[in-house]
Each structure stands twice: as structure tokens, then as C-alpha cells.
Motif scaffolding. Structure first.
Motif, short mmCIF file in Angstrom:
data_model
loop_
_atom_site.label_atom_id
_atom_site.label_comp_id
_atom_site.label_asym_id
_atom_site.label_seq_id
_atom_site.Cartn_x
_atom_site.Cartn_y
_atom_site.Cartn_z
N UNK A 82 -11.00 -16.95 14.75
CA UNK A 82 -12.19 -17.55 14.14
C UNK A 82 -12.07 -17.65 12.62
N UNK A 83 -11.48 -16.63 12.01
CA UNK A 83 -11.40 -16.56 10.55
C UNK A 83 -10.04 -16.96 10.00
N UNK A 84 -9.10 -17.31 10.85
CA UNK A 84 -7.72 -17.47 10.39
C UNK A 84 -7.56 -18.61 9.40
N UNK A 85 -8.22 -19.74 9.63
CA UNK A 85 -8.05 -20.91 8.77
C UNK A 85 -9.24 -21.14 7.85
N UNK A 86 -10.24 -20.29 7.92
CA UNK A 86 -11.40 -20.44 7.05
C UNK A 86 -10.97 -20.19 5.60
N UNK A 87 -11.20 -21.16 4.70
CA UNK A 87 -10.69 -21.01 3.33
C UNK A 87 -11.29 -19.83 2.58
N UNK A 88 -12.56 -19.53 2.82
CA UNK A 88 -13.18 -18.40 2.15
C UNK A 88 -12.59 -17.09 2.64
N UNK A 89 -12.47 -16.96 3.97
CA UNK A 89 -11.88 -15.75 4.52
C UNK A 89 -10.43 -15.59 4.10
N UNK A 90 -9.70 -16.70 4.06
CA UNK A 90 -8.30 -16.66 3.63
C UNK A 90 -8.20 -16.15 2.19
N UNK A 91 -9.08 -16.65 1.32
CA UNK A 91 -9.06 -16.22 -0.08
C UNK A 91 -9.43 -14.74 -0.22
N UNK A 92 -10.40 -14.28 0.56
CA UNK A 92 -10.81 -12.88 0.48
C UNK A 92 -9.73 -11.95 1.03
N UNK A 93 -9.06 -12.38 2.09
CA UNK A 93 -7.94 -11.57 2.60
C UNK A 93 -6.84 -11.46 1.55
N UNK A 94 -6.52 -12.58 0.91
CA UNK A 94 -5.49 -12.56 -0.13
C UNK A 94 -5.90 -11.64 -1.28
N UNK A 95 -7.18 -11.63 -1.62
CA UNK A 95 -7.66 -10.77 -2.69
C UNK A 95 -7.53 -9.30 -2.31
N UNK A 96 -7.87 -8.98 -1.05
CA UNK A 96 -7.74 -7.60 -0.59
C UNK A 96 -6.28 -7.16 -0.55
N UNK A 106 -4.65 -4.09 -2.73
CA UNK A 106 -3.94 -2.96 -2.13
C UNK A 106 -2.53 -2.85 -2.68
N UNK A 107 -1.86 -3.98 -2.85
CA UNK A 107 -0.50 -3.96 -3.42
C UNK A 107 -0.51 -3.44 -4.84
N UNK A 108 -1.52 -3.83 -5.62
CA UNK A 108 -1.63 -3.35 -6.98
C UNK A 108 -1.91 -1.87 -7.05
N UNK A 109 -2.75 -1.37 -6.13
CA UNK A 109 -3.07 0.06 -6.10
C UNK A 109 -1.84 0.87 -5.72
N UNK A 110 -1.01 0.29 -4.84
CA UNK A 110 0.21 0.98 -4.43
C UNK A 110 1.19 1.09 -5.58
#
Length: 301
Positions: free
Chosen positions: A278-292, A296-300
Motif C-alpha cells: 500500500x505504501x511502497x510507491x506513495x511519494x510521501x511515504x517513500x520520502x519519509x522512509x528515506x528520511x528515517x 539512522x545511518x547518520x546516528x550510526x
């Protein structure tokens, strides 16, 4: 059914191109069809609009007044249809929505907390609804939209979900400074002699991965306390002589606790971000996943 009901999108695109170019050849090239196909579409268009639409002259096809009058409303219709396929732009600064995320208390402390800080800085209109991780209902909740994404280990994730690996976590021993038993932090004997606290998410369990690894060595430790989550353990350690084995991200920077490597090999664990079709191609969800993921990568690092 009216004559206009017989028209399809390709025929409307052909009409738009014919008005703009006055050329069957160029229209055929633009649509990726043959010239006879464009001629057939033009015949159907003439029938639908009950007008010749174009008059052939030496310089090509010239629009009739009816065709010229159709130009603006036709372009408006095609632009509107095109908007159905174009993903909306995601502007974090202007976004207003609620993001629902499931996580354990460990994941909330180590990943969601810096992510929430980033949202407040860059997307203040986004609210974050944090849910506990219920693996039994996880897939259904992601699929029905009551959850948008979840932070899990592979064992907690149904195979049908989309996933992104985030990092591999390791373990550290933790006690209060000046612990009376652990005068030698690399001693397995001292480790086993101490009283331990373990995290049992289901409640009441007194064995964890550390105990299974000790069994392989023919050793055993004394587990004195079982708690349901990770976050209360550091405070418990500060006021007791208990010892705990905790995820490194949770305690590596704690200056108020004694933190050291375990005296035995303990396999780490992987953390993933998961979401449904449901959320895989949604542009807003895609952007928020990328942000998360980026947070996480930055915190690591």
C-alpha cells in the motif's frame, strides 16, 4: 451511449497533436503508431464531433473553427489526466499528516528519537504516532493502513512485507561504576558470578540469547530480575549491583555507567524497516522512509 463515449485517451491525444502540428506523420511519430492508425482515429474523431475538424491544404492540415475551439478544453482535459499519473511533490516544510510507526522501546530510543528531532526541524507539520510492536497483527495493520511502517528484526517481520536493512547491532555489558564483583571485566567467572537482569518482552522470562551461548560453553549465570523492556534497565543498574547485556546503541555513550565488551562471543542482530504494498510507491511515504533511513545511518556514523 453518445458518440463522445466511443472516444478513448489515445484518440484525444491524437486530436491534440493534430491541432498542434497539422501533421499526420508527426502525430504518428509522437504516439508511436502508424500513419494509417492516425487516419483511422481522425475518422472516428470527425464522426464523434460531427465536424471535419481539419482541411487538407498544401501546408498540411488546417483546423476548422470547431477544432480550434476544442484546443483549450482538450488541453485542460489531458493536463488533468496527466496529473493522475504524476506523483505529487513532497515538501517536508509544508506537509501536514500523521505518520504511524511501530517499534520496540529499544528502537524508539535509538532510532525514533533522532528521527523525531529531524521531523521537528524539517517537517514540523508531521505528527508521529508511535505504536508498540505487536508481531501477531503487524502485517494486517501495515496492509490496512493503521500503521505506515515498523522497525523490526527479521524474526519479527512477515515475508510478504517490503523491507530495508538498517544496521547490525552488537552487545555490551553494563553495570554501575565500581561494581564490587566485576574487578576483572574480561573474566567469564566474574560475569557468571554476578546477578543479572534480562529483558523479556513477553514478560517473566529468565533466559535470553546470552544464556543460550553460555549453555554452549557449559556455563550458567544467575538471572535475578526479568523486565519487559530495555529502557528501565540502565536506571535499575545505577542503583543496584546487577549486570546487564544490552544493545550497544542504547548504552555506548552512557558516561554514568560502566560499559565493556562481554567476556564471550554473542551474535548480534539486524534491524530492518518494513512496510506494505500500500505504501511502497506513495511519494510521501517513500520520502519519509528515506528520511528515517538517512537519520539512522547518520546516528550510526
Amino acid at each position: 451511449m453518445t458518440r463522445l463515449d466511443k472516444l478513448d485517451l489515445t484518440q484525444l491525444r491524437a486530436l491534440d497533436s493534430l491541432i498542434a502540428t497539422g501533421s499526420v506523420t508527426r502525430t504518428a511519430e509522437a504516439l508511436g503508431v502508424t500513419q494509417p492508425a492516425v487516419s483511422n482515429m481522425l475518422a472516428r474523431l470527425r464522426d464523434a464531433f460531427d465536424d471535419p475538424l481539419f482541411i487538407r491544404q498544401s501546408r498540411g492540415l488546417v483546423c476548422t473553427p470547431r477544432a480550434r475551439a476544442l484546443q483549450k478544453p482538450l488541453r485542460s482535459v489531458l493536463d488533468g489526466l496527466g496529473a493522475l499519473y504524476a506523483p505529487p511533490d513532497f515538501d517536508p516544510a509544508k506537509a501536514t499528516l500523521t505518520l504511524s510507526l511501530a517499534a520496540t522501546d529499544y528502537a524508539a530510543a535509538t532510532m525514533v528519537t533522532p528521527f523525531m528531532k529531524r521531523l521537528q526541524d524539517t517537517a514540523p507539520g508531521i505528527r508521529l504516532a508511535l505504536h508498540g510492536l505487536d508481531t501477531a497483527s503487524l502485517r494486517n495493520r501495515l496492509e490496512d493502513g493503521s500503521l505506515d511502517m515498523a522497525l523490526v528484526t527479521p524474526e519479527e517481520s512477515p515475508a510478504s512485507l517490503h523491507s530495508q536493512w538498517l544496521f547490525r547491532e552488537t552487545w555490551l555489558c553494563v553495570t554501575r561504576p565500581g561494581h564490587p564483583v566485576l574487578t576483572e571485566t574480561d573474566s567469564l567467572d566474574a560475569f557468571c558470578a554476578a546477578s543479572h537482569v534480562v529483558v523479556s518482552p513477553d514478560g517473566g522470562g529468565f533466559e535470553a540469547q546470552t544464556d543460550r551461548q553460555l549453555h554452549l560453553l557449559g556455563r550458567k549465570r544467575h538471572v535475578a530480575v526479568s523486565v519487559p523492556g530495555f529502557l528501565m534497565v540502565p536506571e535499575l543498574l545505577k542503583t543496584t549491583d546487577l549486570l546487564a547485556v544490552l544493545p550497544a546503541r542504547l548504552v555506548a555513550d552512557r558516561s554514568d555507567l560502566a560499559v565493556f565488551a562481554p567476556p564471550l562471543d554473542l551474535p548480534g542482530f539486524d534491524k530492518y524497516l518494513v512496510w506494505a504494498d500500500r505504501a511502497d510507491l506513495d511519494p510521501t511515504q517513500t520520502a519519509l522512509r528515506a528520511m528515517l533511513i538517512d537519520t539512522v545511518s547518520g546516528a550510526q556514523a
